[in-house]
Design an enzyme around this catalytic site. Structure first.
Site, short mmCIF file in Angstrom:
data_model
loop_
_atom_site.label_atom_id
_atom_site.label_comp_id
_atom_site.label_asym_id
_atom_site.label_seq_id
_atom_site.Cartn_x
_atom_site.Cartn_y
_atom_site.Cartn_z
N GLU A 210 0.85 -1.19 0.00
CA GLU A 210 0.00 0.00 0.00
C GLU A 210 0.89 1.24 0.00
OE1 GLU A 210 -3.26 0.12 2.84
OE2 GLU A 210 -3.39 2.29 2.72
N ARG B 5 -7.36 2.36 13.39
CA ARG B 5 -8.24 1.21 13.17
C ARG B 5 -8.17 0.23 14.34
NH1 ARG B 5 -11.62 -0.97 9.06
NH2 ARG B 5 -11.18 0.50 7.40
N PHE C 5 -5.38 -4.15 8.99
CA PHE C 5 -4.93 -2.77 9.20
C PHE C 5 -5.04 -2.34 10.66
CE2 PHE C 5 -4.97 1.87 8.02
CZ PHE C 5 -3.94 1.87 7.11
N THR D 6 -10.90 4.66 6.89
CA THR D 6 -11.34 5.47 8.03
C THR D 6 -11.09 6.96 7.76
OG1 THR D 6 -9.21 5.09 9.08
CG2 THR D 6 -11.00 3.60 9.67
N ALA E 56 -8.28 -1.51 2.34
CA ALA E 56 -9.46 -1.37 3.19
C ALA E 56 -10.63 -2.26 2.70
CB ALA E 56 -9.89 0.10 3.28
N GLU F 166 -10.60 -8.49 3.87
CA GLU F 166 -9.90 -8.57 5.15
C GLU F 166 -10.65 -9.31 6.26
OE1 GLU F 166 -9.49 -4.24 4.76
OE2 GLU F 166 -7.57 -4.49 5.75
N1 MTE Z 1 -6.11 -11.61 -1.55
C1 MTE Z 1 -5.05 -11.98 -2.31
N2 MTE Z 1 -5.11 -13.11 -3.01
N3 MTE Z 1 -3.93 -11.20 -2.36
C2 MTE Z 1 -3.81 -10.04 -1.62
O1 MTE Z 1 -2.80 -9.36 -1.68
N4 MTE Z 1 -4.91 -8.52 -0.03
C3 MTE Z 1 -5.93 -8.39 1.02
C4 MTE Z 1 -7.28 -8.86 0.51
N5 MTE Z 1 -7.17 -10.13 -0.12
C5 MTE Z 1 -4.93 -9.66 -0.81
C6 MTE Z 1 -6.08 -10.48 -0.83
C7 MTE Z 1 -6.07 -7.04 1.53
S1 MTE Z 1 -4.99 -6.50 2.69
C8 MTE Z 1 -7.07 -6.21 1.11
S2 MTE Z 1 -7.26 -4.67 1.76
C9 MTE Z 1 -8.03 -6.61 0.08
O2 MTE Z 1 -7.74 -7.90 -0.44
C10 MTE Z 1 -7.99 -5.59 -1.04
O3 MTE Z 1 -8.76 -5.93 -2.11
P1 MTE Z 1 -10.33 -5.62 -2.21
O4 MTE Z 1 -10.52 -4.22 -1.73
O5 MTE Z 1 -10.61 -5.81 -3.64
O6 MTE Z 1 -10.98 -6.61 -1.32
N1 HPA Z 2 -7.65 0.73 5.66
C1 HPA Z 2 -6.66 0.35 4.85
N2 HPA Z 2 -5.79 1.17 4.35
C2 HPA Z 2 -5.87 2.44 4.69
C3 HPA Z 2 -6.87 2.91 5.54
C4 HPA Z 2 -7.81 2.00 6.05
O1 HPA Z 2 -8.73 2.33 6.81
N3 HPA Z 2 -6.69 4.21 5.70
C5 HPA Z 2 -5.62 4.52 4.98
N4 HPA Z 2 -5.12 3.47 4.35
MO1 MOS Z 3 -5.28 -4.04 3.03
S1 MOS Z 3 -4.20 -4.02 4.74
O1 MOS Z 3 -6.18 -2.58 3.51
O2 MOS Z 3 -4.12 -3.50 1.92
#
Ligand code: MTE
Ligand code: HPA
Ligand code: MOS
Length: 759
Positions: free
Chosen positions: A226, A304, A338, A433, A502, A706
């Site tokens: 990120e 968070r 997070f 957030t 997020a 998550e």
């Molecule tokens: N799934 C896979 N296969 N690879 C990833 O890197 N990251 C996770 C989750 N699932 C991740 C994953 C994290 S930390 C987040 S925030 C969400 O996917 C982000 O994707 P989304 O917003 O499309 O759910």
């Molecule tokens: N979640 C994940 N990533 C972020 C957030 C959050 O709430 N705020 C800033 N980066």
């Molecule tokens: Mo996920 S920790 O919000 O990339």
């Protein structure tokens, strides 16, 4: 529906950073990083490295055209160490050479003279020295101090939870290419293309419009990309600026583990107060976050932790305080959840503590305190709760009492093998957030052959967001999914993106895509209306490639309609914007409505501990999970399974270990154990929550990235139960992860005491 990438993944055809064909003249980079965790950087000697074969240039802080600063939230993180080093692994110099091997070889010839300074690795020590990243944050609901006075039972203790290595399969990396007018195109393995663009602009002193960032896809990010993809992109960009040549850097696994931050370890003090009916009346908690050497994303992660410090429970009186403590470790960063999971681990520890002392099961306390509709979270938002419904539906289906009974019976009949059970409710808020981050854009083109191209700010990192976005376009246009292609994430097509994080990427970018498609569709309907002799466009619909009038099919098809629109000079493209409505948060009073909605769920977990060896297996995880209404069950079940395994890994076997010198000892896969096929639960059963409720998610399909990770917290408490079944006099400390080594020490705590006492 299958993930749109499944075939190309299996065939090895998916294009990651390292698969991008190299241009002639590409240079390769390698970092020389600090061998000590804290000290004054007196001098750097690069002479020997400069004379190595193939070395073109060595870059240090003084060579930067722009600022030596990459801190996204606070300006406290230099790209290259200048006067001081703050952690082992902090970049000091960058070698640019003709080949990767030459760059790595030369980097090893660099030396630095560093005058040692005191090393702090413990967040509590940093807090005592008042070395904080930001001032402490507080959440207050009711009056905890007063409420404790009237509690029947009060328990206080300490909980510690360690960090976690992201271990994305694809390590960090970037590739920058010079473009006209002194600009550059940067390929980056990042969750945040705009963050990379901003960072590159800063260190090169170029305006953002000179920098194009393109992200093909990621071999995993999990939060680790990120913010922390920025440095490598910045280094490549600086290399390109100084040499006018393409520069690539893909980190070696050990470089990645050593130089990048991880999930934040936390230490916490809690105090929990209950009435005689086991209702939690008051909760006080102080969190010490181990932030590492600079801010990175630590402040919002800390926030968070507070947002989720009461998990899925309603507690009327809460005082929560959180300190972000600066230590001499690599800056810790976002990791799935997070900061939320750490907050949840502490309340679960407090509940387990109370249950143990009151001789009731933790699940009885959990069950009695689940948050109800209309109850207020400590941050002011009122719950639209599924906590009790997921619990009840899980209990009806899986029968918690029976599971516990079977375990008890087993434990009575087996001396050296013990079973443990835990129930784990979860509640996770969806939205960044930081309210302004909750926006996204989508660019949709319909071409004259009827095919559709979509670009959004979302980054595909294995979580299936491209599949969901393609589904949105294919559903709105009523076209087969093969007619839609979701393209790379590119800052020229989509500007000012929020990172893919997020769990909100599908919601934000999916909704923007929905708006773009609906806008184009409306234009097409207006073109179609006179052609099919409909009175208004409202009478027109498009289904499976044909135009319908008042629900009856006509012979006007999609291809003809699209060309008719183009012939009539009607735009077949749209760039749409979506901003989550109804959310806000005011840190002045620490109250608001930060989340579009919450995701709930309840899991029951069972483990078996081998009480001779200290090893364990997770037998099952059975959960009732709140999907809203899943738009893609195969993608969502994949996220749940992966999340659960990653969560279990964090709390059981993965042990990030820094020694007192701030040296990472768990610096390779031989010393850092992640779950393998043998350590995944033997059985994962997911029961979708049955609900008719509407929610603000894309197509009513709640975010899933998550939240499931937090079911894994239950594995810790299930192991703890099994340990107590063997060693009933003992109360294991709340100190995650529960590695086999720690399990063994807890199983034989009395023996250990006697041995220490020399008996
Ligand atoms: N799934 C896979 N296969 N690879 C990833 O890197 N990251 C996770 C989750 N699932 C991740 C994953 C994290 S930390 C987040 S925030 C969400 O996917 C982000 O994707 P989304 O917003 O499309 O759910
Ligand atoms: N979640 C994940 N990533 C972020 C957030 C959050 O709430 N705020 C800033 N980066
Ligand atoms: Mo996920 S920790 O919000 O990339």
């Amino acid at each position: 529906m299958k993930n749109v990438d499944s075939k190309s993944h299996v065939r090895g055809e998916s294009i990651y950073l390292d698969d991008i064909p190299l241009l002639q003249g590409t240079l390769f980079a390698c970092v020389y990083d600090s061998p000590v965790a804290h000290g004054k950087l007196k001098s750097v000697d690069t002479t020997e490295a400069e004379n190595c074969d193939g070395v073109v240039r060595i870059v240090t802080a003084k060579d930067l055209v722009g600022e030596n600063e990459i801190g996204g939230i606070l300006p406290d993180e230099p790209l290259f160490a200048d006067e001081e080093v703050h952690f082992q692994g902090m970049p000091v110099a960058l070698v640019l050479a003709e080949t990767e091997e030459q760059a790595r070889h030369a980097a090893r010839k660099i030396t630095a003279e560093i005058e040692p300074l005191e090393i702090v690795t413990d967040p509590r020590v940093a807090c005592l020295k008042n070395d904080l990243i930001v001032p402490p944050k507080h959440f207050i609901l009711g009056d905890a101090a007063n409420a404790f006075k009237n509690c029947e039972y009060v328990f206080a203790g300490r909980a510690d939870v360690n960090g976690q290595e992201h271990l994305y399969i694809e390590t960090q990396g970037a590739y920058s290419i010079p473009t006209e007018q002194g600009g550059m195109k940067v390929y980056s393995s990042t969750q945040g293309p705009t963050a990379v663009q901003r960072c590159v602009a800063r260190v090169t002193a170029l305006p953002m419009h000179q920098i194009e960032v393109d992200v093909t896809r990621l071999g995993g990010g999990f939060g680790g990309k990120e913010d922390q993809a920025n440095a490598w992109a910045a280094m490549c960009a600086v290399g390109t600026q100084l040499t006018k040549r393409p520069v690539k850097y893909a980190l070696h696994r050990m470089e990645d583990m050593r130089m990048t931050g991880k999930r934040h370890p936390y230490s916490a003090d809690y105090k929990i107060g209950l009435d005689k009916d086991l209702k939690i009346v008051a909760y006080e908690v102080v969190f010490y976050q181990n932030a590492g050497a600079s801010a990175d994303l630590s402040p919002p992660v800390l926030e968070r932790t507070l947002f989720h410090c009461t998990n899925a429970y309603f507690i009327p009186n809460v005082t929560a305080t959180a300190y972000s403590c600066r230590t001499n470790l690599p800056p810790n960063t976002a990791f799935r959840g997070f900061g939320g999971p750490q907050g949840m681990f502490v309340i679960e520890s407090a509940i387990a503590h109370a249950a143990e002392k009151l001789n009731v099961s933790a699940s009885e306390i959990q069950r009695k305190n689940l948050i109800n509709n209309g109850d207020e979270f400590p941050y002011g938002q009122k719950a639209i709760s599924e906590a009790l419904t997921t619990w009840t539906q899980a209990d009806e289906k899986f029968d918690f009492a029976k599971i516990q009974k079977v375990a008890n019976e087993f434990n009575r009949n087996n001396k050296f093998v013990k079973k443990g059970v835990a129930v784990q409710p979860i509640c996770f808020g969806i939205s960044f957030t930081k309210t302004p981050m909750n926006q996204a854009r989508s660019l949709v083109h319909v071409y004259t052959d009827g095919s559709v191209a979509v670009s959004t700010g979302a980054v595909e990192m294995g979580q299936g967001v491209n599949t969901k976005i393609a589904q949105v376009a294919s559903t709105i246009f009523s076209l087969p999914i093969e007619r839609v292609k979701v393209h790379t994430t590119n800052t020229l097509r989509i500007a000012n993106t929020s990172p893919t994080a997020a769990s909100a990427a599908a919601d934000l970018n999916g909704k923007a895509t929905q708006i773009a498609c609906e806008t184009i569709l409306q234009r097409l309907k207006e073109v179609a209306a006179p052609l099919v002799e409909a009175e208004t466009s409202d009478d027109v619909s498009i289904e499976n490639g044909f135009v319908f009038r008042n629900g009856e099919s006509t012979n006007l098809d999609w291809l003809v309609l699209v060309n008719e629109a183009h012939f009539n000079r009607v735009s077949l493209s749209e760039h749409a914007h979506y901003a989550t409505p109804g959310i806000n948060f005011d840190w002045g009073i620490a109250k608001g409505h930060p989340f579009a909605y919450h995701v709930y769920g309840t899991a029951v977990l069972g483990v078996t501990v081998d009480c001779i060896r200290g090893i364990y297996t997770v037998d099952f995880v059975k959960a009732c999970h709140d999907f809203g209404s899943s738009m893609n069950t195969s993608v969502d079940y994949g996220q749940i399974e992966g999340g659960i395994v990653q969560g279990i890994g964090w709390l059981t076997m993965e042990e990030v270990f820094y020694d007192e010198n701030g040296k990472l000892r768990s610096n390779a896969l031989s010393t850092y154990k992640i779950p393998d096929i043998y350590s995944v639960p033997k059985e994962i059963e997911i029961l979708p929550l049955e609900t008719e409720k509407e929610n603000p998610a894309i197509f009513n399909s709640k975010a899933v990235g998550e939240p499931p990770l937090m079911y894994g917290i239950g594995a810790y408490f299930a192991i703890r139960e099994a340990v107590k079944a063997f060693n009933s006099e003992h109360s294991p400390a709340f100190d995650a992860p529960f590695t086999p080594e720690k399990v063994l020490l807890n199983l034989y705590s009395e023996t250990m005491k006697q041995m220490k006492a020399g008996k």
